[in-house]
Design a protein around this motif. Sequence first.
Motif, PDB file in Angstrom:
ATOM      1  N   THR A   4       0.823  -1.211   0.000  1.00 18.56           N
ATOM      2  CA  THR A   4       0.000   0.000   0.000  1.00 18.56           C
ATOM      3  C   THR A   4       0.856   1.260   0.000  1.00 18.56           C
ATOM      4  N   GLY A   5       1.940   1.273   0.758  1.00 20.80           N
ATOM      5  CA  GLY A   5       2.811   2.455   0.779  1.00 20.80           C
ATOM      6  C   GLY A   5       3.378   2.769  -0.592  1.00 20.80           C
ATOM      7  N   ALA A   6       3.865   1.762  -1.293  1.00 19.85           N
ATOM      8  CA  ALA A   6       4.406   1.962  -2.639  1.00 19.85           C
ATOM      9  C   ALA A   6       3.305   2.405  -3.597  1.00 19.85           C
ATOM     10  N   ALA A   7       2.105   1.843  -3.444  1.00 16.94           N
ATOM     11  CA  ALA A   7       0.992   2.219  -4.316  1.00 16.94           C
ATOM     12  C   ALA A   7       0.594   3.683  -4.102  1.00 16.94           C
ATOM     13  N   VAL A   8       0.572   4.138  -2.856  1.00 16.15           N
ATOM     14  CA  VAL A   8       0.245   5.533  -2.562  1.00 16.15           C
ATOM     15  C   VAL A   8       1.264   6.460  -3.216  1.00 16.15           C
ATOM     16  N   ARG A   9       2.543   6.161  -3.026  1.00 16.57           N
ATOM     17  CA  ARG A   9       3.590   7.024  -3.601  1.00 16.57           C
ATOM     18  C   ARG A   9       3.510   7.049  -5.130  1.00 16.57           C
ATOM     19  N   THR A  10       3.336   5.890  -5.744  1.00 15.22           N
ATOM     20  CA  THR A  10       3.261   5.805  -7.203  1.00 15.22           C
ATOM     21  C   THR A  10       2.010   6.507  -7.722  1.00 15.22           C
ATOM     22  N   TYR A  11       0.881   6.313  -7.038  1.00 12.57           N
ATOM     23  CA  TYR A  11      -0.362   6.977  -7.424  1.00 12.57           C
ATOM     24  C   TYR A  11      -0.178   8.495  -7.430  1.00 12.57           C
ATOM     25  N   ASN A  12       0.419   9.036  -6.390  1.00 14.42           N
ATOM     26  CA  ASN A  12       0.608  10.484  -6.301  1.00 14.42           C
ATOM     27  C   ASN A  12       1.453  11.012  -7.458  1.00 14.42           C
ATOM     28  N   VAL A  13       2.518  10.285  -7.813  1.00 14.46           N
ATOM     29  CA  VAL A  13       3.386  10.705  -8.924  1.00 14.46           C
ATOM     30  C   VAL A  13       2.613  10.671 -10.243  1.00 14.46           C
ATOM     31  N   LEU A  14       1.914   9.563 -10.518  1.00 13.13           N
ATOM     32  CA  LEU A  14       1.185   9.438 -11.774  1.00 13.13           C
ATOM     33  C   LEU A  14       0.016  10.416 -11.854  1.00 13.13           C
ATOM     34  N   LEU A  15      -0.626  10.682 -10.728  1.00 14.33           N
ATOM     35  CA  LEU A  15      -1.707  11.671 -10.689  1.00 14.33           C
ATOM     36  C   LEU A  15      -1.159  13.059 -11.021  1.00 14.33           C
ATOM     37  N   ALA A  16      -0.010  13.404 -10.463  1.00 15.68           N
ATOM     38  CA  ALA A  16       0.618  14.701 -10.735  1.00 15.68           C
ATOM     39  C   ALA A  16       0.993  14.829 -12.213  1.00 15.68           C
ATOM     40  N   GLU A  17       1.288  13.702 -12.854  1.00 17.09           N
ATOM     41  CA  GLU A  17       1.613  13.696 -14.289  1.00 17.09           C
ATOM     42  C   GLU A  17       0.357  13.647 -15.153  1.00 17.09           C
ATOM     43  N   ASP A  18      -0.817  13.690 -14.525  1.00 18.16           N
ATOM     44  CA  ASP A  18      -2.111  13.657 -15.209  1.00 18.16           C
ATOM     45  C   ASP A  18      -2.282  12.392 -16.050  1.00 18.16           C
ATOM     46  N   ARG A  19      -1.826  11.280 -15.520  1.00 24.37           N
ATOM     47  CA  ARG A  19      -1.955   9.987 -16.199  1.00 24.37           C
ATOM     48  C   ARG A  19      -3.324   9.380 -15.892  1.00 24.37           C
ATOM     49  N   ALA A  20      -3.750   8.428 -16.716  1.00 25.65           N
ATOM     50  CA  ALA A  20      -5.039   7.738 -16.535  1.00 25.65           C
ATOM     51  C   ALA A  20      -4.846   6.622 -15.514  1.00 25.65           C
ATOM     52  N   VAL A  21      -4.696   7.022 -14.255  1.00 25.01           N
ATOM     53  CA  VAL A  21      -4.356   6.098 -13.177  1.00 25.01           C
ATOM     54  C   VAL A  21      -5.518   5.976 -12.198  1.00 25.01           C
ATOM     55  N   ALA A  22      -5.628   4.795 -11.612  1.00 21.33           N
ATOM     56  CA  ALA A  22      -6.572   4.551 -10.530  1.00 21.33           C
ATOM     57  C   ALA A  22      -5.829   3.729  -9.484  1.00 21.33           C
ATOM     58  N   ALA A  23      -6.360   3.701  -8.266  1.00 21.40           N
ATOM     59  CA  ALA A  23      -5.717   2.912  -7.210  1.00 21.40           C
ATOM     60  C   ALA A  23      -6.771   2.257  -6.342  1.00 21.40           C
ATOM     61  N   ALA A  24      -6.479   1.031  -5.962  1.00 16.31           N
ATOM     62  CA  ALA A  24      -7.268   0.285  -4.982  1.00 16.31           C
ATOM     63  C   ALA A  24      -6.326   0.068  -3.809  1.00 16.31           C
ATOM     64  N   LEU A  25      -6.618   0.707  -2.692  1.00 16.46           N
ATOM     65  CA  LEU A  25      -5.682   0.754  -1.579  1.00 16.46           C
ATOM     66  C   LEU A  25      -6.266   0.083  -0.327  1.00 16.46           C
ATOM     67  N   ILE A  26      -5.654  -1.009   0.101  1.00 18.92           N
ATOM     68  CA  ILE A  26      -6.067  -1.675   1.330  1.00 18.92           C
ATOM     69  C   ILE A  26      -5.390  -0.961   2.496  1.00 18.92           C
TER      70      ILE A  26
END
Length: 128
Positions: A103-125
């Motif tokens: 989950t920690g790695a997913a949060v960090r990666t999500y934030n980076v891809l979101l800032a790049e305006d990528r078509a990203v989604a996340a499912a975070l436990i």
Amino acid sequence: MAGIVIREAHFPGRAPIEAYGNGGFRFADMSHRGSLLCLPSGIYGWEPASPPALSVDDFARVLAEAAEIQILLVGTGTDLRPLPAALRTALREVHISADPMSTGAAVRTYNVLLAEDRAVAAALIAVD
């Protein structure tokens, strides 16, 4: 006079995750206890039926928004767990690349891809 109305947890927008741990997340100056789905349509409270064994049903909302998602980051808690074959197949059929990670790695990666305006989604436990 009506009693307390409990609504499904939903933030109608995209926002970086500011913090995680203690069984929840902070984003958009709010906090949420439990797991999250971060989708193009907003951030939703999410409670998979059995977090260690995620199912296609747990990802129904993701599949419904598949046209707007290229990358799905799956935060599997404190440990990396592979996604079940049926789930990988269902996501691949709608052209979503799924990447399980802690989950920690997913949060960090999500934030980076979101800032790049990528078509990203996340499912975070959520993690403690």
